[in-house]
Design an enzyme around this catalytic site. Structure first.
Site, mmCIF file in Angstrom:
data_model
loop_
_atom_site.group_PDB
_atom_site.id
_atom_site.type_symbol
_atom_site.label_atom_id
_atom_site.label_comp_id
_atom_site.label_asym_id
_atom_site.label_seq_id
_atom_site.Cartn_x
_atom_site.Cartn_y
_atom_site.Cartn_z
ATOM 1 N N CYS A 86 -27.028 27.568 10.344
ATOM 2 C CA CYS A 86 -26.787 27.442 11.790
ATOM 3 C C CYS A 86 -28.020 26.851 12.456
ATOM 4 O O CYS A 86 -28.658 27.504 13.298
ATOM 5 C CB CYS A 86 -26.469 28.792 12.410
ATOM 6 S SG CYS A 86 -25.020 29.541 11.737
ATOM 7 N N GLN A 288 -11.913 20.972 2.072
ATOM 8 C CA GLN A 288 -12.633 20.974 3.353
ATOM 9 C C GLN A 288 -12.851 22.409 3.843
ATOM 10 O O GLN A 288 -11.961 23.241 3.692
ATOM 11 C CB GLN A 288 -11.838 20.195 4.395
ATOM 12 C CG GLN A 288 -11.681 18.715 4.074
ATOM 13 C CD GLN A 288 -12.915 17.895 4.421
ATOM 14 O OE1 GLN A 288 -13.904 18.404 4.954
ATOM 15 N NE2 GLN A 288 -12.878 16.617 4.104
ATOM 16 N N TYR A 317 -11.763 8.726 -3.642
ATOM 17 C CA TYR A 317 -12.476 9.991 -3.433
ATOM 18 C C TYR A 317 -11.498 11.050 -2.905
ATOM 19 O O TYR A 317 -11.718 11.645 -1.857
ATOM 20 C CB TYR A 317 -13.621 9.830 -2.430
ATOM 21 C CG TYR A 317 -14.571 8.697 -2.712
ATOM 22 C CD1 TYR A 317 -15.671 8.878 -3.544
ATOM 23 C CD2 TYR A 317 -14.376 7.436 -2.141
ATOM 24 C CE1 TYR A 317 -16.545 7.838 -3.797
ATOM 25 C CE2 TYR A 317 -15.252 6.392 -2.399
ATOM 26 C CZ TYR A 317 -16.330 6.605 -3.217
ATOM 27 O OH TYR A 317 -17.206 5.575 -3.459
ATOM 28 N N GLU A 338 -10.265 10.271 -8.164
ATOM 29 C CA GLU A 338 -11.254 11.337 -7.976
ATOM 30 C C GLU A 338 -11.988 11.570 -9.293
ATOM 31 O O GLU A 338 -11.399 11.509 -10.365
ATOM 32 C CB GLU A 338 -10.506 12.603 -7.513
ATOM 33 C CG GLU A 338 -11.219 13.910 -7.677
ATOM 34 C CD GLU A 338 -12.470 14.063 -6.827
ATOM 35 O OE1 GLU A 338 -12.466 13.713 -5.641
ATOM 36 O OE2 GLU A 338 -13.473 14.536 -7.402
ATOM 37 N N ASP A 386 -13.059 8.429 1.435
ATOM 38 C CA ASP A 386 -13.671 9.650 1.990
ATOM 39 C C ASP A 386 -14.774 10.076 1.025
ATOM 40 O O ASP A 386 -14.663 11.092 0.344
ATOM 41 C CB ASP A 386 -12.586 10.737 2.129
ATOM 42 C CG ASP A 386 -13.127 12.018 2.759
ATOM 43 O OD1 ASP A 386 -14.291 12.021 3.217
ATOM 44 O OD2 ASP A 386 -12.392 13.021 2.784
ATOM 45 N N CYS A 413 -18.832 11.727 6.087
ATOM 46 C CA CYS A 413 -19.587 12.926 6.500
ATOM 47 C C CYS A 413 -21.063 12.578 6.707
ATOM 48 O O CYS A 413 -21.895 13.468 6.825
ATOM 49 C CB CYS A 413 -19.425 14.045 5.477
ATOM 50 S SG CYS A 413 -19.826 13.562 3.802
HETATM 51 C C1 LIG Z 1 -16.001 14.317 0.944
HETATM 52 S S1 LIG Z 1 -15.063 14.744 -0.468
HETATM 53 C C2 LIG Z 1 -13.458 14.265 0.064
HETATM 54 C C3 LIG Z 1 -12.297 14.870 -0.680
HETATM 55 C C4 LIG Z 1 -10.949 14.769 -0.026
HETATM 56 N N1 LIG Z 1 -10.663 13.469 0.499
HETATM 57 C C5 LIG Z 1 -10.784 15.826 1.034
HETATM 58 O O1 LIG Z 1 -10.740 15.522 2.226
HETATM 59 O O2 LIG Z 1 -10.703 17.019 0.678
HETATM 60 C C6 LIG Z 1 -15.563 13.565 -1.614
HETATM 61 C C7 LIG Z 1 -14.888 13.656 -2.960
HETATM 62 O O3 LIG Z 1 -15.351 12.543 -3.745
HETATM 63 C C8 LIG Z 1 -15.494 12.970 -5.088
HETATM 64 N N2 LIG Z 1 -16.382 11.953 -5.718
HETATM 65 C C9 LIG Z 1 -17.730 11.891 -5.713
HETATM 66 N N3 LIG Z 1 -18.153 10.762 -6.301
HETATM 67 C C10 LIG Z 1 -17.044 10.091 -6.694
HETATM 68 C C11 LIG Z 1 -16.836 8.845 -7.339
HETATM 69 N N4 LIG Z 1 -17.839 8.067 -7.697
HETATM 70 N N5 LIG Z 1 -15.557 8.451 -7.574
HETATM 71 C C12 LIG Z 1 -14.505 9.249 -7.193
HETATM 72 N N6 LIG Z 1 -14.646 10.434 -6.585
HETATM 73 C C13 LIG Z 1 -15.898 10.856 -6.327
HETATM 74 C C14 LIG Z 1 -16.012 14.371 -4.976
HETATM 75 O O4 LIG Z 1 -15.768 15.098 -6.151
HETATM 76 C C15 LIG Z 1 -15.198 14.898 -3.780
HETATM 77 O O5 LIG Z 1 -13.990 15.467 -4.203
#
Ligand SMILES: C[S@@+](CC[C@H](N)C(=O)[O-])C[C@H]1O[C@@H](n2cnc3c(N)ncnc32)[C@H](O)[C@@H]1O
Length: 457
Positions: A86, A288, A317, A338, A386, A413
């Protein structure tokens, strides 16, 4: 040649704070040299004592505030809350939203050099407290008792914490209860210095719409002493628990979770809903953490994708397929990619759970899988990304530019990597039309944003 610094250790100087660091400290500039001071807020004038000077920045201590920010909330900054994530506790919610929205505007301008982009006012929460559906808390020992809380910044000292301003009460209660049970049963905490002991972290996850609770106990050892008693007590004291999972992390590492998980009791997953879509969530998968704002974020992503039902969509992603399934309600088909295999398993299960047949998932790196798809002659009309904080891999951005989907929706993010990637897409023939900042993480310095990008050739 070494540069002479404009300030020295133990100097007393007057400053005006311009910005905040990731940890929520005020940033002042002295002849361009940044000085980080805990508890300073943008716009405030103060006297500070310089306590450390490094090559690229210095650290100061607040001595006297001459002019206060109108957004300052007059409470003592609590160590527990600050280390528990926080960092903006001492700023009113209005002030937090203003700061985050400005951050998105500034970064898109400075790093992205974007012109004529509509940046909308940030979407905040009606009630910005007690929103997190997940906690993962390090465990240690103090005076023969188990403690669980947060690491002090740049240290391995744990601050025992029994409250949180941002976690859902069910999550907080779960962590405290498991801590107490482990302590009562004499299950030893992990000792980092000697790489001995058992319990490293306690994790809890809660499905807000289903009231289902998952408890994950992360240990250094393959076995947990008193395992059966531990499980029994958890099920008695936490009636909402649906899944108790053991994760083994035997390495000397700061990474929290190991690769091996076994179910100690109940189900391998818990369920939750975002809108009408039901999700199975396993221990290792990304989900999330703010269920209320996730719906706001995904609705915006769906609005920007502007699907008519005929489109092929790629969701890079994709995690456990959350955005994928949202999109699939309106698209001809959606392909999710993913890197975490467990998440892809969850994603497939989620598609089945919701009887959605127009989705497919691939397990691998987006920057490898999507270029390969493209080389094989596949293309998408709309591409959604994402990525994690580091943003999109360059190979993926290059493939997007070659593939030329009509629309790209970028969920981010980290505004800095969003701005960097938008610049690359703009240079490759795309135009960013609008950006919507969303406050997914009240009380923290983090901000999320969704961008709508169209092909501009
Ligand atoms: C910010 S999260 C978004 C997940 C999903 N879109 C959600 O809203 O719940 C990013 C995701 O990217 C995956 N990730 C990280 N590097 C990656 C890569 N090079 N290729 C594919 N996925 C990846 C992570 O494991 C994670 O699940």
């Amino acid at each position: 040649m070494s540069r002479t610094l404009p300030i020295n250790k133990n100097d007393y100087i007057d400053v005006v704070f311009e910005d905040l660091t990731h940890d929520g400290a005020g940033v002042a500039k002295v002849d361009g040299y940044p000085l980080f001071v805990a508890n300073g807020l943008p716009g405030e004038k103060a006297k500070v004592k310089v306590i450390k000077t490094g090559k690229s920045y210095g650290v100061g201590r607040l001595i006297e505030l001459y002019e206060k920010s109108p957004y300052r909330v007059d409470i003592p900054v609590s160590e527990k809350h600050k280390y528990g994530g926080c960092q903006l506790e001492h700023i009113s919610y209005e002030g937090q939203l203003k700061y985050k929205e400005n951050q998105v505007r500034q970064v898109l301008n400075r790093i992205g050099k974007l012109e004529n982009v509509t940046i909308h006012p940030i979407l905040g929460m009606e009630n910005p407290l007690y929103y997190r559906n997940k906690a993962q808390v390090p465990v240690g020992e103090q005076d023969g008792k188990l403690i669980a809380g947060f690491f002090k910044p740049r240290s391995h000292e744990i601050v025992d914490t029994d409250e949180s301003l941002i976690q859902l009460p069910e999550v907080n209660e779960a962590v405290q209860t498991v801590k107490e049970i482990c302590s009562k049963l004499g299950i030893p905490a992990y000792q980092e210095e000697t790489h001995s002991g058992v319990v490293r972290h306690i994790m809890a996850r809660y499905g807000k719409q289903t009231s289902e609770l998952m408890v994950v106990i992360i240990t250094r050892t393959k076995d947990i002493p008193q395992k059966n008693k531990l499980v029994e007590e958890i099920t008695v004291r936490l009636p909402k628990v649906k899944s108790i999972v053991h994760n083994i992390n035997s390495k000397r590492t700061n990474v929290i979770l190991g690769k091996k998980t076994t179910v100690l009791w109940g189900s391998e997953v818990i369920y939750d809903y975002i809108g009408n879509v039901k999700f199975a969530i396993s221990a290792l998968s990304f989900y999330q953490v703010n269920p209320v704002q996730t719906k706001v974020l995904y609705d915006k992503a769906l609005e920007y994708a502007d699907l008519k039902g005929e489109e092929s969509v790629i969701d890079a992603y994709c995690g456990i397929g959350t955005i994928t399934l949202f999109l699939a309600q309106k698209a001809k088909n959606v392909f999710g990619v993913e890197v975490v295999p467990d998440a892809i398993e969850d994603a497939r299960r989620n598609a089945e759970l919701n009887e959605m047949e127009n989705v497919e998932f691939a397990d691998g790196e987006a920057e490898v899988v999507i270029p390969k798809w493209y080389q094989e002659g596949n293309a998408a009309d709309v591409l959604v990304v994402d990525p994690p904080r580091k943003g999109c891999d360059e190979a993926l951005l290059k493939t997007i530019i070659d593939m030329k989907p009509k629309k790209v929706v970028y969920v981010s993010c980290n505004p800095a990597t969003l701005a960097r990637d938008l610049r690359i897409l703009e240079d490759g023939g795309y135009k960013t039309l609008e950006v919507q900042p969303v406050d997914m993480f009240p009380m923290t310095t983090h901000v999320e944003a969704v961008a709508k990008i169209i092909l501009n050739l």
